[in-house]
Design an enzyme around this catalytic site. Structure first.
Site, PDB file in Angstrom:
ATOM      1  N   LEU A 130     -12.031   5.348   4.431  1.00  0.00           N
ATOM      2  CA  LEU A 130     -11.319   6.487   5.006  1.00  0.00           C
ATOM      3  C   LEU A 130     -10.623   7.317   3.936  1.00  0.00           C
ATOM      4  O   LEU A 130     -10.656   8.549   3.978  1.00  0.00           O
ATOM      5  CB  LEU A 130     -10.299   5.992   6.036  1.00  0.00           C
ATOM      6  CG  LEU A 130     -10.865   5.536   7.375  1.00  0.00           C
ATOM      7  CD1 LEU A 130      -9.823   4.716   8.138  1.00  0.00           C
ATOM      8  CD2 LEU A 130     -11.299   6.741   8.208  1.00  0.00           C
ATOM      9  N   ASP A 172      -5.949   4.802  -6.123  1.00  0.00           N
ATOM     10  CA  ASP A 172      -6.591   3.557  -5.704  1.00  0.00           C
ATOM     11  C   ASP A 172      -6.387   2.516  -6.790  1.00  0.00           C
ATOM     12  O   ASP A 172      -6.588   2.802  -7.980  1.00  0.00           O
ATOM     13  CB  ASP A 172      -8.090   3.743  -5.433  1.00  0.00           C
ATOM     14  CG  ASP A 172      -8.638   2.651  -4.529  1.00  0.00           C
ATOM     15  OD1 ASP A 172      -8.861   2.920  -3.331  1.00  0.00           O
ATOM     16  OD2 ASP A 172      -8.843   1.522  -5.017  1.00  0.00           O
ATOM     17  N   ASP A 194       0.167   0.908  -8.522  1.00  0.00           N
ATOM     18  CA  ASP A 194       0.454   0.141  -7.307  1.00  0.00           C
ATOM     19  C   ASP A 194       1.561   0.850  -6.533  1.00  0.00           C
ATOM     20  O   ASP A 194       2.737   0.798  -6.901  1.00  0.00           O
ATOM     21  CB  ASP A 194       0.886  -1.275  -7.685  1.00  0.00           C
ATOM     22  CG  ASP A 194       1.158  -2.169  -6.489  1.00  0.00           C
ATOM     23  OD1 ASP A 194       1.109  -1.669  -5.341  1.00  0.00           O
ATOM     24  OD2 ASP A 194       1.428  -3.363  -6.687  1.00  0.00           O
ATOM     25  N   ILE A 195       1.218   1.497  -5.431  1.00  0.00           N
ATOM     26  CA  ILE A 195       2.174   2.310  -4.691  1.00  0.00           C
ATOM     27  C   ILE A 195       3.134   1.469  -3.842  1.00  0.00           C
ATOM     28  O   ILE A 195       4.041   2.020  -3.217  1.00  0.00           O
ATOM     29  CB  ILE A 195       1.460   3.368  -3.818  1.00  0.00           C
ATOM     30  CG1 ILE A 195       0.290   2.769  -3.004  1.00  0.00           C
ATOM     31  CG2 ILE A 195       0.920   4.471  -4.722  1.00  0.00           C
ATOM     32  CD1 ILE A 195       0.669   2.044  -1.784  1.00  0.00           C
ATOM     33  N   TYR A 238      -1.377  -7.889   9.953  1.00  0.00           N
ATOM     34  CA  TYR A 238      -1.858  -6.501   9.958  1.00  0.00           C
ATOM     35  C   TYR A 238      -1.308  -5.731  11.160  1.00  0.00           C
ATOM     36  O   TYR A 238      -0.847  -4.592  11.028  1.00  0.00           O
ATOM     37  CB  TYR A 238      -3.382  -6.516   9.967  1.00  0.00           C
ATOM     38  CG  TYR A 238      -4.058  -5.167  10.007  1.00  0.00           C
ATOM     39  CD1 TYR A 238      -4.067  -4.342   8.883  1.00  0.00           C
ATOM     40  CD2 TYR A 238      -4.714  -4.739  11.155  1.00  0.00           C
ATOM     41  CE1 TYR A 238      -4.711  -3.122   8.906  1.00  0.00           C
ATOM     42  CE2 TYR A 238      -5.361  -3.517  11.189  1.00  0.00           C
ATOM     43  CZ  TYR A 238      -5.356  -2.708  10.065  1.00  0.00           C
ATOM     44  OH  TYR A 238      -5.997  -1.497  10.096  1.00  0.00           O
ATOM     45  N   LYS A 247       1.114  -2.458  10.977  1.00  0.00           N
ATOM     46  CA  LYS A 247       0.686  -1.175  11.533  1.00  0.00           C
ATOM     47  C   LYS A 247       1.606  -0.701  12.660  1.00  0.00           C
ATOM     48  O   LYS A 247       1.794   0.505  12.850  1.00  0.00           O
ATOM     49  CB  LYS A 247      -0.755  -1.282  12.029  1.00  0.00           C
ATOM     50  CG  LYS A 247      -1.783  -1.411  10.899  1.00  0.00           C
ATOM     51  CD  LYS A 247      -1.697  -0.259   9.917  1.00  0.00           C
ATOM     52  CE  LYS A 247      -2.862  -0.223   8.947  1.00  0.00           C
ATOM     53  NZ  LYS A 247      -2.735   0.867   7.959  1.00  0.00           N
ATOM     54  N   THR A 291     -15.619   0.853   7.626  1.00  0.00           N
ATOM     55  CA  THR A 291     -15.061   0.677   6.289  1.00  0.00           C
ATOM     56  C   THR A 291     -15.150  -0.796   5.913  1.00  0.00           C
ATOM     57  O   THR A 291     -15.534  -1.640   6.739  1.00  0.00           O
ATOM     58  CB  THR A 291     -13.575   1.111   6.239  1.00  0.00           C
ATOM     59  OG1 THR A 291     -12.787   0.155   6.974  1.00  0.00           O
ATOM     60  CG2 THR A 291     -13.377   2.507   6.814  1.00  0.00           C
TER      61      THR A 291
END
Length: 321
Positions: free
Chosen positions: A19, A38, A90-91, A188, A192, A222
Site C-alpha cells: 500500500l 521504508d 526507524d519512524i 495488531y 489499529k 500485500t
C-alpha cells in the site's frame, strides 16, 4: 507531472512495498514531491539479514541489491518524471521520526501531507502471544503513527503561529481488524484500534493549526494480508482488467484526503477496498435505560438483556466464519 497535489510535499511511511508504495507512486503521479520512508525489514519486522536466505524472496533480495525498497520506489518515481527522496530511518524512534520531517523540510522546504502506513505482523493466538511480539507490533503501528504525527504537528503549529497557516493533511492507516477484531491478531487489532483513537484526538486538537487528520481501513493484496486472505487475494482480474485486490485501488482516496481538495474533511475513518469506499460511523449510543437510582445486580442484568434485544448486532470478528 501535475495534478491535485501539484506543489505539495508528501511523506509516506512504509512506502517501499504494498500500500505504501502504491500511495507514493499515486501522489507523485498527481504532482507531489514524495519522501519515501521504508526501513526495509521483513514481514515480521526483523532485519533482512536475520535468519537464512530462505526467509527472503528473490524480489526482496533484488531490492536489497538496489539499495533497499525505499530507494527502488524513489527510482520508479524519478523514472516517471517525478521528484522523490528516500528515508530509511526507524519512524518508531524519536530520532527517526524527527529526521523524517527534517528530510522533507531540508530537501523540499516544506511539508504538506503525512501518510502513516508503516507496519508489520507477528500473528499468534492470544494464549501463545509473547510479550515481545505484543510490544513490537504496538511499537511499529501505534508508536510509529504517534511520533511522525507529533513531529509533523509541531512543525505545522509553528507555521500557524508564524502566520503561515498550512493546509496540512494526515492520513493514518487503521484496519478492519482494528474496527472489528481479528482472530490470531490481538496485538495488531489493538494497535489499529488505537490508531482510530489517535486520529480522532489529533483531528480535534490540530484543527486550529490548519491540520486535518483522517484514517483509512484498507483491504488489498500485500505481504501483510496474503496469509489472512489467501483465497481472495489470489483472485484474478476481472474481464475488464480490474484487479480488485490491487493496492493501487486504495491510493486514490488517500491522495484525495492528502490534498487541498479535501478541505473540511477531518476526524473520519473510511474503509477502502477494490472500487468501494465506506464512511465508518464508529461508536454511537444505542438503546439505553436510566433508573434514576442504583441498580441491583439482578436488575442491571435484566435491563442489559432487554437492551441487547433492541441493539444492533456487532460486526463479526475476522476469522470467525
Amino acid at each position: 507531472m501535475s495534478g491535485i497535489c501539484d506543489g505539495r510535499v508528501v511523506v509516506v511511511t512504509g512506502a517501499g512495498r504494498g500500500l505504501g508504495r502504491a500511495h507514493a507512486l499515486a501522489f507523485a503521479a498527481e504532482g507531489a514531491r514524495v519522501v519515501v520512508n521504508d526501513l526495509g525489514v521483513r514481514l515480521d519486522g526483523r532485519h533482512p539479514d536475520a535468519g537464512t536466505d530462505r526467509d527472503r524472496t528473490s524480489a526482496e533480495e533484488e531490492r536489497m541489491r538496489q539499495g533497499g525498497p525505499a530507494a527502488q520506489v524513489v527510482a520508479e518515481i524519478r523514472a516517471a518524471g517525478g521528484e522523490a527522496v528516500a528515508h530509511a530511518g526507524d519512524i518508531a524512534t524519536t530520532e527517526g521520526a524527527a529526521s523524517l520531517v527534517s528530510t522533507a523540510l531540508e530537501t523540499y522546504g516544506r511539508l504538506d501531507t503525512l501518510v502513516n502506513n508503516a507496519g508489520f505482523l507477528r500473528d499468534r493466538m492470544l494464549v501463545n502471544l509473547d510479550e515481545d511480539d505484543w510490544d513490537a507490533v504496538l511499537r511499529v503501528h501505534l508508536k510509529g503513527h504517534f511520533l511522525p504525527l507529533r513531529h509533523a504537528a509541531a512543525h505545522w503549529r509553528a507555521e500557524s503561529k508564524a502566520g503561515r497557516t498550512p493546509a496540512a493533511r494526515v492520513v493514518n492507516t487503521s484496519s478492519g481488524a482494528g474496527l472489528l477484531g481479528s482472530l490470531g491478531q490481538a496485538n495488531y487489532s489493538a494497535a489499529k484500534a488505537g490508531i482510530v483513537g489517535l486520529t480522532l484526538v489529533a483531528a480535534a486538537e490540530l484543527a486550529r493549526y490548519g491540520v486535518q487528520v483522517n484514517a483509512i481501513a484498507p483491504a488489498a493484496r500485500t505481504r501483510m494480508t496474503e496469509r489472512t486472505f489467501a483465497d481472495t487475494m489470489a483472485a484474478p482480474a476481472t474481464a475488464t482488467g480490474f484487479d480488485a485486490m490491487s493496492p493501487g485501488n486504495v491510493s486514490p482516496l488517500v491522495v484525495w484526503l492528502g490534498s487541498a481538495a479535501a478541505a473540511g474533511v477531518t476526524g473520519r475513518v473510511f474503509e477502502a477496498e477494490a472500487g468501494r469506499i465506506t464512511v465508518m460511523e464508529g461508536w454511537h449510543p444505542g438503546p439505553t435505560a436510566d433508573k434514576g437510582a442504583r441498580w441491583s445486580p439482578a436488575e442491571a442484568g435484566e435491563t442489559v438483556r432487554r437492551l441487547l434485544t433492541e441493539a444492533r448486532a456487532p460486526g463479526r470478528v475476522y476469522g470467525t466464519g
